[in-house]
Design a protein around this motif. Structure first.
Motif, PDB file in Angstrom:
ATOM      1  N   THR A 150       0.841  -1.199   0.000  1.00 39.82           N
ATOM      2  CA  THR A 150       0.000   0.000   0.000  1.00 39.82           C
ATOM      3  C   THR A 150       0.879   1.253   0.000  1.00 39.82           C
ATOM      4  O   THR A 150       1.981   1.244   0.550  1.00 39.82           O
ATOM      5  CB  THR A 150      -0.931   0.043   1.209  1.00 39.82           C
ATOM      6  OG1 THR A 150      -0.134   0.018   2.403  1.00 39.82           O
ATOM      7  CG2 THR A 150      -1.858  -1.154   1.214  1.00 39.82           C
ATOM      8  N   PRO A 151       0.407   2.336  -0.604  1.00 45.64           N
ATOM      9  CA  PRO A 151       1.154   3.597  -0.531  1.00 45.64           C
ATOM     10  C   PRO A 151       0.878   4.281   0.806  1.00 45.64           C
ATOM     11  O   PRO A 151      -0.212   4.161   1.365  1.00 45.64           O
ATOM     12  CB  PRO A 151       0.594   4.411  -1.692  1.00 45.64           C
ATOM     13  CG  PRO A 151      -0.784   3.868  -1.896  1.00 45.64           C
ATOM     14  CD  PRO A 151      -0.762   2.428  -1.489  1.00 45.64           C
ATOM     15  N   VAL A 152       1.899   4.976   1.303  1.00 47.33           N
ATOM     16  CA  VAL A 152       1.766   5.676   2.579  1.00 47.33           C
ATOM     17  C   VAL A 152       2.398   7.056   2.426  1.00 47.33           C
ATOM     18  O   VAL A 152       3.464   7.195   1.827  1.00 47.33           O
ATOM     19  CB  VAL A 152       2.517   4.916   3.702  1.00 47.33           C
ATOM     20  CG1 VAL A 152       2.476   5.707   5.007  1.00 47.33           C
ATOM     21  CG2 VAL A 152       1.937   3.518   3.891  1.00 47.33           C
ATOM     22  N   THR A 153       1.740   8.059   2.966  1.00 48.36           N
ATOM     23  CA  THR A 153       2.314   9.409   2.957  1.00 48.36           C
ATOM     24  C   THR A 153       2.395   9.938   4.372  1.00 48.36           C
ATOM     25  O   THR A 153       1.410   9.911   5.114  1.00 48.36           O
ATOM     26  CB  THR A 153       1.475  10.364   2.088  1.00 48.36           C
ATOM     27  OG1 THR A 153       1.528   9.935   0.729  1.00 48.36           O
ATOM     28  CG2 THR A 153       2.027  11.790   2.167  1.00 48.36           C
TER      29      THR A 153
ATOM     30  N   GLY B 253      12.715   3.473  -2.773  1.00 49.11           N
ATOM     31  CA  GLY B 253      11.382   3.150  -2.282  1.00 49.11           C
ATOM     32  C   GLY B 253      10.654   4.331  -1.669  1.00 49.11           C
ATOM     33  O   GLY B 253       9.507   4.198  -1.234  1.00 49.11           O
ATOM     34  N   TYR B 254      11.308   5.489  -1.636  1.00 47.75           N
ATOM     35  CA  TYR B 254      10.727   6.695  -1.054  1.00 47.75           C
ATOM     36  C   TYR B 254      10.740   7.841  -2.069  1.00 47.75           C
ATOM     37  O   TYR B 254      11.676   7.955  -2.860  1.00 47.75           O
ATOM     38  CB  TYR B 254      11.515   7.163   0.161  1.00 47.75           C
ATOM     39  CG  TYR B 254      11.640   6.187   1.292  1.00 47.75           C
ATOM     40  CD1 TYR B 254      12.745   5.352   1.399  1.00 47.75           C
ATOM     41  CD2 TYR B 254      10.657   6.118   2.282  1.00 47.75           C
ATOM     42  CE1 TYR B 254      12.878   4.467   2.446  1.00 47.75           C
ATOM     43  CE2 TYR B 254      10.781   5.237   3.348  1.00 47.75           C
ATOM     44  CZ  TYR B 254      11.894   4.419   3.422  1.00 47.75           C
ATOM     45  OH  TYR B 254      12.028   3.548   4.472  1.00 47.75           O
ATOM     46  N   SER B 255       9.726   8.681  -2.004  1.00 48.03           N
ATOM     47  CA  SER B 255       9.747   9.922  -2.764  1.00 48.03           C
ATOM     48  C   SER B 255       9.274  11.045  -1.850  1.00 48.03           C
ATOM     49  O   SER B 255       8.656  10.795  -0.810  1.00 48.03           O
ATOM     50  CB  SER B 255       8.851   9.841  -4.005  1.00 48.03           C
ATOM     51  OG  SER B 255       7.503   9.623  -3.625  1.00 48.03           O
ATOM     52  N   VAL B 256       9.612  12.275  -2.224  1.00 51.21           N
ATOM     53  CA  VAL B 256       9.243  13.422  -1.400  1.00 51.21           C
ATOM     54  C   VAL B 256       8.694  14.533  -2.284  1.00 51.21           C
ATOM     55  O   VAL B 256       8.921  14.557  -3.493  1.00 51.21           O
ATOM     56  CB  VAL B 256      10.440  13.970  -0.587  1.00 51.21           C
ATOM     57  CG1 VAL B 256      10.847  13.022   0.533  1.00 51.21           C
ATOM     58  CG2 VAL B 256      11.617  14.291  -1.499  1.00 51.21           C
TER      59      VAL B 256
ATOM     60  N   GLU C 101       6.040   4.505  -1.848  1.00 55.58           N
ATOM     61  CA  GLU C 101       5.228   4.237  -3.025  1.00 55.58           C
ATOM     62  C   GLU C 101       4.491   2.910  -2.910  1.00 55.58           C
ATOM     63  O   GLU C 101       3.334   2.782  -3.302  1.00 55.58           O
ATOM     64  CB  GLU C 101       6.099   4.294  -4.269  1.00 55.58           C
ATOM     65  CG  GLU C 101       6.626   5.700  -4.573  1.00 55.58           C
ATOM     66  CD  GLU C 101       8.113   5.733  -4.936  1.00 55.58           C
ATOM     67  OE1 GLU C 101       8.706   4.667  -5.193  1.00 55.58           O
ATOM     68  OE2 GLU C 101       8.671   6.842  -4.954  1.00 55.58           O
ATOM     69  N   SER C 102       5.158   1.910  -2.374  1.00 54.57           N
ATOM     70  CA  SER C 102       4.563   0.592  -2.161  1.00 54.57           C
ATOM     71  C   SER C 102       5.254   0.002  -0.941  1.00 54.57           C
ATOM     72  O   SER C 102       6.353  -0.527  -1.036  1.00 54.57           O
ATOM     73  CB  SER C 102       4.782  -0.294  -3.396  1.00 54.57           C
ATOM     74  OG  SER C 102       4.274  -1.593  -3.177  1.00 54.57           O
ATOM     75  N   ALA C 103       4.634   0.152   0.203  1.00 55.17           N
ATOM     76  CA  ALA C 103       5.292  -0.147   1.466  1.00 55.17           C
ATOM     77  C   ALA C 103       5.738  -1.608   1.558  1.00 55.17           C
ATOM     78  O   ALA C 103       5.035  -2.532   1.120  1.00 55.17           O
ATOM     79  CB  ALA C 103       4.361   0.179   2.629  1.00 55.17           C
ATOM     80  N   THR C 104       6.920  -1.805   2.132  1.00 51.18           N
ATOM     81  CA  THR C 104       7.455  -3.138   2.384  1.00 51.18           C
ATOM     82  C   THR C 104       7.767  -3.274   3.868  1.00 51.18           C
ATOM     83  O   THR C 104       7.930  -2.268   4.577  1.00 51.18           O
ATOM     84  CB  THR C 104       8.721  -3.405   1.576  1.00 51.18           C
ATOM     85  OG1 THR C 104       9.764  -2.564   2.077  1.00 51.18           O
ATOM     86  CG2 THR C 104       8.517  -3.143   0.100  1.00 51.18           C
TER      87      THR C 104
END
Lengths: 112, 110
Positions: A17-20, A63-66, A79-82
């Motif tokens: 799932t994506p997380v912000t 795996g991260y964007s800002v 973007e797609s949590a692991t």
């Protein structure tokens, strides 16, 4: 205390799932940082921003964007949590490059 | 990356005693900073010492910097139970960044 808040403070999510995560400051500081803190690894830089729309990668950016569309907000997106991204995430702000940083209270993220 | 390394990594002392911890780093710096982190909280900036300074005081804290040995020390005098925390040193590197050490756990026993 520096005016810096993070939201949410705790989050449990599922793999894929994506997380912000949001960091908000009221100090008008130019520099904003996202770190993760894990046992045995200390504090590691994910991304940072040196101005609105100006960002750069840190040492663990995969795996991260800002995004930073205005001075006061700095968003970190998984973007797609692991499960390997289960960690405590800290935002920090600074008025001067590589000078004193002020930290938020942290977000504890658990990826199941 | 340049990273400070704290030593010792864990320290247990009686209330009222002094606590000393050291930090070493690898390359030239223009400042070195110390931070404290209480359990479950964010880091709090304690003190910054610039490369042209040898010693700096803030309340019960005393920081020294030896640029020839690339090392710094943090002394907490007359420790209190509230000083129980992790202490990190941090040094600038690259563009606009700080590298943090892995931290030094201090436990003050009442």
């Amino acid at each position: 205390d520096a005016g810096i808040t993070q939201s949410p403070r705790h989050k449990v999510t599922e793999t894929g799932t994506p997380v912000t995560l949001r960091c908000h400051q009221t100090e008008n500081h130019r520099y904003m940082y996202w770190y993760r803190q894990d046992p045995g690894h200390g504090l590691r830089l994910i991304h940072y921003s040196y101005g609105v729309k100006d960002t750069d990668k840190g040492e663990v950016s995969d795996g991260y964007s800002v995004s930073r569309s205005k001075t006061e907000d700095f968003l970190l997106t998984l973007e797609s949590a692991t499960s390997s991204q289960t960690s405590v995430y800290f935002c920090a702000i600074s008025a001067v490059s590589a000078d004193t940083q002020y930290f938020g209270p942290g977000t504890r993220l658990t990826v199941l | 990356s340049q990273q400070g390394e704290e030593d010792p990594q864990a320290l247990s002392i009686q209330e009222g005693e002094n606590a000393t911890m050291n930090c070493s780093y690898k390359t030239s710096i223009n400042n070195l900073q110390w931070y404290r982190q209480n359990s479950g909280r964010g880091l709090v900036h304690l003190i910054l010492i610039r490369s042209n300074e040898r010693e700096k005081h803030s309340g019960r804290l005393r920081v020294t910097l030896d640029t020839s040995k690339k090392s710094s020390s943090l002394l907490i005098t007359a420790s209190r139970a509230a000083d129980t925390a992790s202490y990190f040193c941090a040094t600038p590197y690259g563009n606009n960044r700080l590298a943090f050490g892995k931290g030094n756990q201090v436990v003050v026993i009442p």
